[in-house]
Design a protein around this motif. Structure first.
Motif, mmCIF file in Angstrom:
data_model
loop_
_atom_site.group_PDB
_atom_site.id
_atom_site.type_symbol
_atom_site.label_atom_id
_atom_site.label_comp_id
_atom_site.label_asym_id
_atom_site.label_seq_id
_atom_site.Cartn_x
_atom_site.Cartn_y
_atom_site.Cartn_z
ATOM 1 N N LYS A 12 17.456 8.252 5.550
ATOM 2 C CA LYS A 12 16.661 7.518 6.339
ATOM 3 C C LYS A 12 15.479 7.992 6.955
ATOM 4 C CE LYS A 12 18.004 4.139 8.413
ATOM 5 N NZ LYS A 12 17.851 2.702 8.360
ATOM 6 N N LYS A 13 15.664 9.106 7.094
ATOM 7 C CA LYS A 13 14.626 10.204 7.365
ATOM 8 C C LYS A 13 13.323 10.119 6.277
ATOM 9 C CE LYS A 13 16.838 13.469 10.435
ATOM 10 N NZ LYS A 13 17.202 14.873 10.791
ATOM 11 N N THR A 14 13.862 10.166 5.239
ATOM 12 C CA THR A 14 13.162 10.029 4.013
ATOM 13 C C THR A 14 12.171 8.713 3.939
ATOM 14 O OG1 THR A 14 14.302 11.605 2.864
ATOM 15 C CG2 THR A 14 12.784 10.261 1.519
ATOM 16 N N VAL A 15 13.154 7.605 4.263
ATOM 17 C CA VAL A 15 12.628 6.285 4.206
ATOM 18 C C VAL A 15 11.536 6.077 5.112
ATOM 19 C CG1 VAL A 15 13.004 3.736 4.732
ATOM 20 C CG2 VAL A 15 14.655 5.330 3.266
ATOM 21 N N GLN A 16 11.766 6.677 6.505
ATOM 22 C CA GLN A 16 10.893 6.527 7.701
ATOM 23 C C GLN A 16 9.710 7.260 6.988
ATOM 24 O OE1 GLN A 16 13.191 8.143 10.912
ATOM 25 N NE2 GLN A 16 14.315 6.257 11.057
ATOM 26 N N LEU A 17 10.020 8.590 6.411
ATOM 27 C CA LEU A 17 8.870 9.344 6.127
ATOM 28 C C LEU A 17 8.002 8.421 5.097
ATOM 29 C CD1 LEU A 17 7.282 12.023 5.961
ATOM 30 C CD2 LEU A 17 8.761 12.956 4.323
ATOM 31 N N LEU A 18 8.522 7.712 4.262
ATOM 32 C CA LEU A 18 7.976 7.109 3.011
ATOM 33 C C LEU A 18 7.038 6.059 3.782
ATOM 34 C CD1 LEU A 18 10.573 6.908 0.162
ATOM 35 C CD2 LEU A 18 8.306 8.201 0.264
ATOM 36 N N GLU A 19 7.758 5.327 4.803
ATOM 37 C CA GLU A 19 7.093 4.412 5.549
ATOM 38 C C GLU A 19 5.492 4.850 6.091
ATOM 39 O OE1 GLU A 19 9.785 2.703 8.309
ATOM 40 O OE2 GLU A 19 10.872 1.690 6.576
ATOM 41 N N ARG A 20 5.905 6.169 6.450
ATOM 42 C CA ARG A 20 4.582 6.579 7.306
ATOM 43 C C ARG A 20 3.616 7.059 6.192
ATOM 44 N NH1 ARG A 20 8.459 9.433 10.676
ATOM 45 N NH2 ARG A 20 8.303 11.245 9.199
ATOM 46 N N LYS A 21 4.042 7.719 5.168
ATOM 47 C CA LYS A 21 3.277 7.932 3.904
ATOM 48 C C LYS A 21 2.702 6.659 3.503
ATOM 49 C CE LYS A 21 4.149 12.445 3.200
ATOM 50 N NZ LYS A 21 3.030 13.569 3.364
ATOM 51 N N GLN A 22 3.335 5.556 3.226
ATOM 52 C CA GLN A 22 2.695 4.352 2.843
ATOM 53 C C GLN A 22 1.646 3.886 3.673
ATOM 54 O OE1 GLN A 22 3.430 2.441 0.182
ATOM 55 N NE2 GLN A 22 1.801 0.886 0.685
ATOM 56 N N GLN A 23 1.815 4.108 5.065
ATOM 57 C CA GLN A 23 0.789 3.693 6.230
ATOM 58 C C GLN A 23 -0.409 4.485 5.885
ATOM 59 O OE1 GLN A 23 2.607 3.761 9.932
ATOM 60 N NE2 GLN A 23 4.052 2.125 9.455
ATOM 61 N N GLN A 24 -0.124 5.887 5.702
ATOM 62 C CA GLN A 24 -1.244 6.826 5.573
ATOM 63 C C GLN A 24 -2.212 6.551 4.322
ATOM 64 O OE1 GLN A 24 0.925 10.729 5.546
ATOM 65 N NE2 GLN A 24 1.192 10.720 7.376
ATOM 66 N N PHE A 25 -1.045 6.081 3.305
ATOM 67 C CA PHE A 25 -1.875 5.824 1.982
ATOM 68 C C PHE A 25 -2.705 4.637 2.262
ATOM 69 C CE2 PHE A 25 -1.787 2.852 -1.583
ATOM 70 C CZ PHE A 25 -2.703 3.678 -2.561
ATOM 71 N N GLN A 26 -2.228 3.562 3.093
ATOM 72 C CA GLN A 26 -2.937 2.223 3.241
ATOM 73 C C GLN A 26 -4.361 2.528 3.959
ATOM 74 O OE1 GLN A 26 -1.968 -0.610 1.780
ATOM 75 N NE2 GLN A 26 -3.886 -1.338 2.270
ATOM 76 N N SER A 27 -4.133 3.557 4.823
ATOM 77 C CA SER A 27 -5.125 3.917 5.702
ATOM 78 C C SER A 27 -6.329 4.797 5.087
ATOM 79 C CB SER A 27 -4.929 4.930 6.931
ATOM 80 O OG SER A 27 -5.842 5.277 7.622
#
Length: 896
Positions: free
Chosen positions: A410-425
């Motif tokens: 779950k933490k990894t998924v949340q981290l991936l979501e943050r990474k995805q947001q960072q990537f999108q940014s």
């Protein structure tokens, strides 16, 4: 009747004459003829004629025989063969042939005993049948019973089968004998193995035991009466082995005394092996079940997931180690689920149980995420799966609860979501243009920067490529294809902005890899228009500087701090005589030995970051010639300020030095000329008077005095004459002369003086010496002066070598003596007025020589080593049109 009798006599004769068993019967089965071989085969002692074939054939085969006769009558086949079984369990193969006579039909049968063959076939079938039962995992009792029943059927004579099994204590624990009385078999239970009975003896001895008659064999003393009471007289027994250990026995009982045939013994061995195989399979299966249960428990405890089994009422039955540790529910006495749940987990368990009913209703696995509180106040997230189990012969009805901790996931998924947001940014706000292309090369998305770089909206970029010409489009396609192969591509291209301006781009195609599979390509676009223009300007400047350095007459190079040449321009060949390929990467071998300390000082200054400008020093050419140079050194540093080498700009100033010397000498000559003219004028008049009075009073003065005075006066006149030659310009009458002839004429003058001083002259003149344009008398004057100096330097005699050779554009004359030599410091001053290495010399003679050679556009080089000798090299230019024109011009000036 007569015909029937005749027919009977014919068939009877045919049967009796046949060597094989034969009989003749009617279609109804009445035997009308039979030979003795048939009686023997059927073990019949009475006459078979007038009897029926069905009397000795088992009832189940009667219709089969009749139908075979009917079929044979309807077909055209001459012979029909079929198999039957007698009432005495013999197998016969009947070969039937139809014989017709006077509308009567008879069957002539030849009889073949196939009992042994059938028994082997039946044993093979039994073997296959038992193997099938083993594969189907039927119970051991069923398999043993089936073996017993089939064996009793396959034996020709009346028989009973028994299978006895023993336990680990070598006691009989099981007896399988379907057709023997139970009271007989039960008497064997719990008996220790020993020499008692056929089966006990066979297991004890580990070999087969054949008892033909139980009533007389001592092995049966304890059981004889019991066996005879049920009609058993013979027993054949064979031990059953598993891994060379006796586990039981297989036995055949007969109601009459008998011994086994070889085939029957073979059947015994086969049956014992089959029983052993069945027992081994059963034991293996039990071990496998036990081992499987252990492995299952072991694996279940190793699995990090939480696993719990529940019954159909929702009660907790069993859990693995993870469940016990995580839920704190299960202890050894609480497996039945009777203990109340720990209150900290009641909410969690309550949520788990809510899905029980849903799983039963849907009949499919139910999945939920639940939070399990921990004693330390933290929370763990579990992915719970409930699998409903319907009843089968292995598992009873219930539910399996499988819980996997997914806290980190779950933490990894949340981290991936943050990474995805960072990537999108990063994608949206990147100053470089970025686009994503699918496997077909279609652009699926791009950022705002790419739209600004090209001036087109995404919809325009996706639909058409007006900003690309055909050549650039092919380049993009080529690199895109390589990127799909998993290799990043870097390239530059030029496109047209929407406003028509040319835009320079630096592109990177990066493969998009997911699970080791390329699913697309990133295109990263950098606008390098300004950079490209700047680089073009820098390139032009660089080319200008490189051209300037390349074509510079000065030797310009870069060197490491160790003195290795990193780069140098072609001027190195003109100044130092080295070619570029000979010197790059090597230490520059131009430093004379006496200049080592100077170079160490230069390196020291360079390391301190100092420039050394216009250092005038000496360096050595490839051919060993020492030249005067002016060198400027400057330190070189990298982008971090670290010193890594220095530059060297050297200029050959030998000509300038010579010019300076000539100017100095010319100035001296001018001064000396002016002084000489005045001195010579003032000396000559008194000299003439003195000379006249000496000659006048010669008779009054001693001769040796007058001779000495006149000799000194002549010497003074010679000096005055040399003064005047320096002071008074004289006309040079140049003409084309053979230098070899000039040298020979000069040697003729000097030979006598050389012989007087015990000097041997060795002269070498090359063939085809070029002519020179010169003043013959002045060149002779130079040669005489130099040769006299050489002779005077060898007061003890010696060799005087003279060489003449062509060395374009000069004729070189070298004079080498073996005299005392001249100090290096004095050599530099030779040719200066009033300087001489002789004790009584004036230095004017050598000065006059230098002046004459310079007037001929030549030069003199003096090399000497003390104690070895001196070499004087005279270089005179070869005759050419320029020299002739110059002479004509000088002659015109002199005439005027």
């Amino acid at each position: 009747m007569k015909q029937l009798e005749e027919m009977y006599h014919t068939l009877n004769h045919f049967c009796n004459q046949s060597p094989i068993p034969m009989l003749a019967i009617t279609n109804s089965g009445l035997i009308i003829s039979a030979n003795t071989q048939v009686n023997c085969l059927l073990n019949n002692e009475t006459d078979l004629v007038d009897g029926s074939i069905f009397d000795f054939i088992q009832e189940g085969y009667h219709d089969y025989i009749v139908n075979s006769f009917v079929y044979l009558n309807k077909t055209t086949q001459p012979i029909q063969s079929f198999e039957v079984k007698t009432k005495h369990k013999k197998w016969l193969k009947l070969h039937s042939r139809i014989i017709k006579e006077n509308n009567k039909t008879y069957n002539l049968l030849s009889v073949e005993d196939i009992t042994k063959q059938k028994q082997r076939d039946l044993m093979l079938e039994l073997n296959q049948e038992i193997l099938k039962m083993i594969v189907k995992r039927e119970s051991l009792h069923n398999m043993l019973s089936q073996i017993s029943i089939l064996i009793e059927e396959y034996f020709v004579r009346k028989s009973y089968c028994s299978i006895i099994l023993v336990d680990q204590n070598i006691e009989i624990k099981k007896v399988v004998a379907p057709n023997l009385p139970k009271e007989f078999t039960q008497s064997f239970y719990n008996i220790k193995l020993g020499e008692r009975g056929s089966c006990g003896a066979a297991m004890y001895r580990k070999e087969r035991v054949i008892v033909p008659d139980i009533s007389t064999d001592p092995l049966w003393n304890d059981f004889k009466d019991h066996a005879l009471s049920i009609g058993v007289r013979a027993c054949w027994s064979i031990p059953i082995f598993i891994d060379e250990e006796v586990v039981g026995s297989f036995a055949i009982y007969h109601p009459f005394p008998s011994t086994p045939t070889s085939l029957e013994l073979e059947m015994l061995e086969t049956c014992a092996n089959l029983v052993g195989l069945a027992i081994e399979r059963a034991e293996s299966e039990k071990r496998l079940i036990r081992e499987t249960e252990k492995r299952f428990k072991f694996v279940m405890d190793l699995i990090p997931d939480l696993i719990v089994f529940k019954d159909d009422q929702g009660g907790w039955l069993e859990g693995n180690r993870t469940a016990v540790e995580k839920l704190k529910l299960f202890h050894k006495k609480d497996i039945d689920g009777t203990k109340t749940l720990h209150p900290d987990y009641e909410a969690f368990i309550s949520e788990v149980e809510k899905t029980d009913q849903l799983a039963w209703e849907l009949g499919t696995p139910i999945r939920r995420e639940l939070i399990l509180p921990q004693p330390n106040g933290e929370e763990e997230v579990y992915d719970i799966i409930k699998v409903p189990l319907n009843y089968d012969h292995i598992l009873s009805k219930g539910i399996v609860v499988i819980g996997r901790e997914i806290t980190e996931r779950k933490k990894t998924v949340q981290l991936l979501e943050r990474k995805q947001q960072q990537f999108q940014s990063l994608f949206d706000n990147n100053p470089n243009g970025i686009s994503i292309m699918n496997l077909d090369g279609d652009m699926t998305s791009c950022n705002r920067s790419l739209e600004q770089i090209l001036g087109y909206e995404f919809s325009d970029l996706k639909e058409y490529c007006e900003y690309l010409n055909q050549e650039e489009a092919e380049k993009v396609k080529r690199h895109f294809t390589k990127a799909l192969e998993g290799k990043s591509q870097h390239f530059e291209m030029t496109v047209s902005h929407k406003n028509g301006n040319k835009v320079y781009l630096n592109l990177t195609h990066v493969p998009i890899v997911v699970q080791e599979t390329v699913i697309g390509v990133y295109a990263i676009v950098e606008d390098i228009t300004e950079k490209t223009k700047s680089e073009e300007q820098l390139k032009q400047t660089k080319n200008f500087l490189e051209s300037l350095i390349y074509h510079s007459a000065d030797c310009i190079g870069t060197l490491s701090l160790e003195g290795e040449i990193l780069h140098v321009n072609p001027a190195i060949e003109n100044i130092y005589g080295w070619k570029l390929e000979e010197i790059i990467g090597k230490k520059f071998p131009v430093l004379p030995i006496d200049q080592q300390k100077e170079m160490e000082h230069v390196i020291s200054e360079i390391k301190e970051g100092k420039d050394i400008i216009g250092l005038e020093t000496k360096r050595q050419r490839k051919d060993g010639t020492i030249i005067d140079v002016s060198i400027t050194y400057s330190p070189l540093s990298d982008e971090t300020g670290q010193l890594f080498g220095f530059t060297s700009v050297s200029r050959d100033i030998s000509d300038r030095k010579r010019t300076d010397e000539l100017l100095n000498r010319s100035d001296k000559l001018s001064v000396i000329g002016q002084l000489s003219a005045a001195v010579a004028h003032e000396i000559r008049n008194p000299l003439t008077s003195i000379k006249g009075f000496i000659q006048l009073f010669r008779d009054r003065i001693k001769k040796e005095y007058t001779d000495l005075m006149l000799s000194e006066l002549e010497r003074i006149e010679v000096i005055v004459t040399e003064f005047l030659s320096l002071a008074k310009p004289q006309a040079n009458n140049f003409s084309e002369k053979d230098p070899a002839l000039l040298l020979k004429n000069t040697l003729a003058i000097i030979d006598t003086e050389a012989l007087l001083n015990q000097i041997e002259i060795q002269c070498t003149i090359d063939d085809n010496i070029h002519t020179i344009f010169c003043n013959e008398h002045k060149i002779k004057q130079v040669l005489i002066n130099i040769l006299k100096n050489a002779i005077e330097s060898m007061p003890e005699g010696g060799n005087l070598e003279i060489n003449m050779e062509n060395k374009d554009p000069y004729v070189i004359i070298q004079v080498h003596d073996q005299g005392c030599g001249i100090d290096k410091e004095k050599i530099e001053k030779l040719g200066e007025p009033f300087y001489s290495s002789k004790d009584h010399g004036t230095g004017l003679g050598l000065m006059v020589c230098f002046k004459i050679i310079e007037e001929h556009n030549g030069h003199i080089v003096i090399e000497s080593e003390e104690g070895v000798g001196t070499t004087v090299s005279i270089s005179l230019p070869i005759s050419n049109e320029d020299n002739e024109e110059k002479q004509k011009l000088e002659d015109g000036i002199n005439i005027n």
